[in-house]
Design a protein around this motif. Structure first.
Motif, PDB file in Angstrom:
ATOM      1  N   PHE A  30       0.863  -1.188   0.000  1.00  0.00           N
ATOM      2  CA  PHE A  30       0.000   0.000   0.000  1.00  0.00           C
ATOM      3  C   PHE A  30       0.901   1.241   0.000  1.00  0.00           C
ATOM      4  CE2 PHE A  30      -1.969  -3.349   2.679  1.00  0.00           C
ATOM      5  CZ  PHE A  30      -2.981  -3.725   1.802  1.00  0.00           C
ATOM      6  N   VAL A  44      -3.569   4.697  -7.175  1.00  0.00           N
ATOM      7  CA  VAL A  44      -2.962   3.823  -6.177  1.00  0.00           C
ATOM      8  C   VAL A  44      -2.768   2.447  -6.794  1.00  0.00           C
ATOM      9  CG1 VAL A  44      -3.975   5.001  -4.186  1.00  0.00           C
ATOM     10  CG2 VAL A  44      -5.214   3.095  -5.264  1.00  0.00           C
ATOM     11  N   ILE A  46      -2.548  -1.480  -5.270  1.00  0.00           N
ATOM     12  CA  ILE A  46      -2.574  -2.451  -4.178  1.00  0.00           C
ATOM     13  C   ILE A  46      -1.865  -3.711  -4.660  1.00  0.00           C
ATOM     14  CG2 ILE A  46      -4.063  -3.847  -2.686  1.00  0.00           C
ATOM     15  CD1 ILE A  46      -6.279  -1.735  -3.215  1.00  0.00           C
ATOM     16  N   GLU A  61      -3.209  -7.853  -7.477  1.00  0.00           N
ATOM     17  CA  GLU A  61      -3.073  -6.405  -7.472  1.00  0.00           C
ATOM     18  C   GLU A  61      -4.354  -5.717  -7.929  1.00  0.00           C
ATOM     19  OE1 GLU A  61      -1.199  -4.936 -11.586  1.00  0.00           O
ATOM     20  OE2 GLU A  61       0.179  -6.238 -10.451  1.00  0.00           O
ATOM     21  N   HIS A 130      -7.811   0.994  -0.967  1.00  0.00           N
ATOM     22  CA  HIS A 130      -6.401   1.005  -0.593  1.00  0.00           C
ATOM     23  C   HIS A 130      -6.222   1.523   0.832  1.00  0.00           C
ATOM     24  CE1 HIS A 130      -2.676   3.369  -0.082  1.00  0.00           C
ATOM     25  NE2 HIS A 130      -2.077   2.485  -0.870  1.00  0.00           N
ATOM     26  N   LYS A 134      -4.987  -0.673   4.079  1.00  0.00           N
ATOM     27  CA  LYS A 134      -3.726  -0.296   4.735  1.00  0.00           C
ATOM     28  C   LYS A 134      -3.886  -0.276   6.245  1.00  0.00           C
ATOM     29  CE  LYS A 134      -0.037   3.160   4.528  1.00  0.00           C
ATOM     30  NZ  LYS A 134       0.448   4.397   3.874  1.00  0.00           N
TER      31      LYS A 134
END
Length: 395
Positions: A30, A44, A46, A61, A130, A134
Motif C-alpha cells: 500500500f 494507487v 494495491i 493487485e 487502498h 492499509k
C-alpha cells in the motif's frame, strides 16, 4: 499472420480466480497515492500476496484513481448497465454506491461481530479500498480473495495478472459441537479458453516422463491500446493449460485430453474449465531408498521428536520458479431445459480459425472502435465431483 480479422467477433472470456490463505504484506503493498508522469492522473496500486501453503503464493493487485482536471469515476448502472459519470466528491454517497452495478464495486469484510457476521465495506474507487486495507489488513491474516484474471502482451510475451475484486475473511466451517475448523487453503480459477487443431495432438513419451501435458490454448481479453494507439478490441492471448497425467492409469488422462482438448482441422472450440493456480517452485523429494539418516537424527526419531516423514520433508529440494494453470475439470452447470441434467460449457461452432488472427501492427489504425466490454466478475463454481463430470463424458 495471414489475413487480418475484419470484424469484432470474439467475446471476453470468463476468467475468474479465487484464493484462500495468509496475507503477505510488505512496504510496497500500500504505497499510497502516486502522480502519473504523463498526465494529471493520480492513482494507487494495491499489491498483496496470498500464501496458500507448500510454497504457493499468488500475488494479486488492483490499480485505480482519477484525473485531477476531470475528477470523474466512470461506472455502470445496476438497473440497465448504462454508463454512469460520478463526481469524485460524491463517490462515497450511499445512494450513488447502491445505484452501481455490483461487478463494478469492491467489497471488503475483515471484521466479524459477536455473532460471526462480516462487517462489509463497499468501495467505488480502489483509492478508498487502498486506504481501508492499509489500516485493517495485517500480514499473516487469513483472507479469501476473488477477482478476474487479466491478460496483456509485453515485449512479445503474454503476462497474466490476478486482479482483486473482493477481500473477505474466510468462511467459517464448524463441527457438530460448533467449534471452528481449520481453514482450507487453495487457489483456483475458472477460465473460458479457445482451442484449435494445434492445441493438442497426442500424449508423448516426454509428456509421460514430465507427468503432465501442456495444452496450447487462447484466453480472450479486452485491449484498449496497442502500440500506443487506440485499439478497443477483444484479442486472443496464448496461454498454456497444464493437465496432470494419472500415474496409475495414463490412458484415463488420454481419454480426457481427446474428449475435451482435441479439435478437428479447421475448427475452434470454446470451453470453460476449472483448475488450480500454481505460483511457486518445483519441488523434488528424495526417495526413501536414497535417504541416509545420521545417528543423531535416528535418535530424535526414536525419542518421538521427529517422524521419518518429517525428516524426509527436510530433504525436499526447491527448484525453478513455476507459474501454472493446472486443469482439474471442465466447468459444468445445470441444463436450464432439463434441471436433472448437467451440461459442459462447450461450443464448437461459435468461432472460426480466422477469429484467432490478431491484427498486425500496420492494421491497428484500421481497427474499429467498440465499446469497452463488461467483464463477468464472479462465476458460480459447478461444485460437482470428478466422478460426476467424468460420467457425463462417458469416461
Amino acid at each position: 499472420m495471414a489475413e487480418k480479422r475484419n470484424d469484432q467477433k470474439l467475446a471476453p472470456s470468463k476468467r475468474s480466480w479465487m484464493a484462500v490463505g495468509k496475507a503477505k504484506i510488505n512496504e510496497n503493498s500500500f504505497a499510497g497515492l502516486k502522480n502519473s508522469e504523463r498526465s494529471d492522473y493520480q492513482y494507487v496500486r494495491i499489491n498483496i500476496g496470498i500464501d496458500t501453503g507448500e510454497g504457493n503464493v499468488v500475488y494479486a493487485e488492483l490499480m485505480g484513481g482519477y484525473s485531477m482536471g476531470n475528477p470523474i469515476i466512470y461506472s455502470s448502472s445496476k438497473d440497465d448497465g448504462s454508463l454512469l459519470e460520478i463526481p469524485w466528491a460524491n463517490r462515497q454517497e450511499e445512494a450513488i454506491v447502491s445505484s452501481v452495478a455490483d461487478y463494478r464495486l469492491h467489497k471488503v469484510g475483515l471484521h466479524r461481530d459477536e455473532k460471526g457476521k462480516l462487517d462489509i465495506k463497499t468501495f467505488l474507487s480502489p483509492v478508498d479500498m487502498h486506504d481501508y486495507l492499509k489500516e485493517n489488513l495485517k500480514d499473516g491474516m487469513e483472507i479469501a480473495v476473488r477477482g478476474n484474471i487479466k491478460y496483456q502482451e509485453y515485449n512479445g510475451e503474454v503476462q497474466k495478472k490476478y486482479e482483486i475484486q473482493n477481500i473477505f475473511l474466510p468462511f467459517e466451517n464448524k463441527d457438530k459441537e460448533g467449534n471452528v475448523l481449520p481453514t482450507t487453503y487453495k487457489a483456483e480459477f475458472t477460465q473460458t479458453i479457445l482451442l484449435d487443431e494445434s492445441s493438442y495432438k497426442r500424449m508423448t513419451k516426454k509428456d509421460k516422463d514430465n507427468g503432465e501435458v501442456i495444452v496450447s490454448a487462447y484466453a480472450v481479453d479486452y485491449v484498449s491500446k496497442k502500440n500506443g494507439k487506440e485499439y478497443k478490441k477483444n484479442d486472443p492471448f496464448n496461454i498454456g493449460l497444464y493437465v496432470k497425467i494419472n500415474e496409475e492409469d495414463p490412458s484415463k488422462t488420454e481419454k480426457i485430453l481427446d474428449k475435451l482438448f482435441k479439435v478437428g482441422k479447421g475448427k475452434v472450440r470454446e470451453i470453460t474449465v476449472e483448475g488450480k493456480i500454481i505460483e511457486g517452485y518445483d519441488q523434488q523429494s528424495v526417495s526413501d531408498k536414497d535417504i541416509e539418516l545420521s545417528d543423531e537424527v535416528k535418535e530424535l526419531i526414536e525419542m518421538g521428536l521427529y517422524s521419518k516423514e518429517e525428516a524426509k520433508e527436510k530433504m525436499t529440494v526447491r527448484g525453478n520458479k513455476v507459474s501454472k494453470m493446472l486443469f482439474t475439470r471442465p466447468f459444468i452447470q445445470k441444463d436450464q431445459d432439463n434441471p436433472k441434467s448437467l451440461l459442459m460449457d462447450i461450443n464448437d461452432t461459435k468461432y472460426t480459425p480466422e477469429d484467432l488472427i490478431v491484427l498486425d501492427e500496420e492494421d491497428v489504425d484500421e481497427a474499429l472502435d467498440n465499446e469497452s466490454s463488461q467483464e463477468e466478475n464472479q462465476d458460480d463454481s459447478s461444485s460437482v465431483s470428478e466422478a460426476d463430470w467424468m460420467k457425463e463424458l462417458g469416461i
